[in-house]
Structure formats: C-alpha cells, structure tokens
Design an enzyme around this catalytic site. Sequence first.
Site, short mmCIF file in Angstrom:
data_model
loop_
_atom_site.label_atom_id
_atom_site.label_comp_id
_atom_site.label_asym_id
_atom_site.label_seq_id
_atom_site.Cartn_x
_atom_site.Cartn_y
_atom_site.Cartn_z
N ASP A 1 -4.81 -12.74 -15.98
CA ASP A 1 -3.95 -13.25 -14.91
C ASP A 1 -4.36 -12.56 -13.62
OD1 ASP A 1 -1.75 -14.15 -13.28
OD2 ASP A 1 -0.57 -14.41 -15.10
N TYR B 1 -0.86 -32.29 -9.04
CA TYR B 1 -0.32 -31.66 -10.25
C TYR B 1 -0.18 -32.68 -11.37
CZ TYR B 1 2.75 -28.86 -13.23
OH TYR B 1 3.29 -28.16 -14.29
#
Length: 251
Positions: free
Chosen positions: A39, A155
Amino acid sequence: MKFDEYKGKTVFITGAASGIGQAQAIAFLENGANVYALDLAERGMADIHKQYRENFCYKLGSVSNKEDVERAVAHAIQQFEGIDILLNTAGVLDGYAKTLDTNERLWDHIMNTNVKGTYFVTNAVLSHMLQKKSGTVVNMASIAGLVAGGGGAAYTASKHAIIGYTKQLDHDYCREGIRANAIAPGAIQTPMNKADFEGEGEMAKWVAQETPAGRWAQPEEVAKLTLYLASEAADYIHGAVVPIDGGWTVK
C-alpha cells in the site's frame, strides 16, 4: 469466523492500510495466516504490524508501478516461502464524475490503479502459484461493475473491467489449480467514502434509505465473505461475482 485451514498459508494483499483491505488482512491474521501487504500509506499497516509482528510484513508502493509490485511479491516469497492467496483490494474512486467531467489524467489514474494494478499484481503472483498448481485470487469489484450509479464514468468502467478480467482469469487457469472470484461491495463504511458522512451526513442517510437492508455495512462483513471465498468450502465457486450490497442490485 474461524478457518483452521489458513494456519501457515500466506496471503498477499493490496490496499491493506485502511477500509476493506485492512479488515481482510486482520481477518486472515486472526485465522493464523501470514499476510504480506502492499500500500502507499504506512500508518494503517504499521498499526497491524505492532499486533502481528511475526506474521505480518508490508512494503510501501503503488500497485500501478510494476517495479514496486515485483519487489513486494519477491520479498513476500522470500519472507514466507510462497503465496497461497491473492487479494487485489486496492482501488480509488473518481468522485462520480461523468465522462465529460473526466479529464484524461483522472481516467488514467483510475484505470492505472484499479485495472492495471490488478493486472500487475496478478501476473507477478500467478507464475509462482502455477509452479505449485495451487492458488486462490479474490478481486475487489463493486456494484459499479454490475449496474450504473455506483461511481462515475471511469470508476464504473474500471470495475466492469475487473469483473471481466476475473472471469477470464479463472477460465484460463482453473485447470491448472487456480481459482479466481470477485466481490462486489455496495455501501461499505470506509475512509474512501467518508465524504458521504460529513456534515449532517445527508448522503449517507440517503444511501441507507435506498439500500433494501436499510444500512451501510462495515468492512469486517466483506472480510468475512473473503474468508469464505478463499476457503476450501468454496472450491467449486469459479469466476463468480458475489455482491455484498444489502440488496442494492436486486432493485
């Protein structure tokens, strides 16, 4: 939920610093798995590491950067001697921007993170899974991959792509011991959608009212579904997209 089968198994997960990814990482750790996380944000992963030092490792990096991904996967294999389960959870939102409000920079950012990132990580891990003819992949789709309205143009397109990619991945490699499925969350209360709860939280209230179950879900509920989908109990589930949306897509 307890699954003894995860003891000694290794999970590679992206997006583990917060939200669904963090809940998934903790759920597998609590069931005895080793977890390696990738991450960009260190704080959330460092918090997990304080509690699960021996079984949790992480590296800072972006899923959209091939070199970051390959270094993390190589380190995970070095640390835990293999990867058994891949959770492609990292993703970003587009602020519900319509196509004419989506500039090329935003489009590329969404696609590079949500789609190309999943492709980079999967390819980096898959070759090692194929060597032992065993591996499970759980990709993070969305209700935006099933219906309109769950995101903006970029998206929604990216999550439709994830669903297609998941189905093809399972089709191409299921006879070589690989099993791939996707989860399609609806309204999950995570830092990604904290804007919905700001002020009087009118958007959050509206979403809850529009959801047949009448509420938002918590990340831990998605983590529990992940534990099942990655388990031997789900061995005959292949290339599926499992909604966890409080009934949103049945309307």
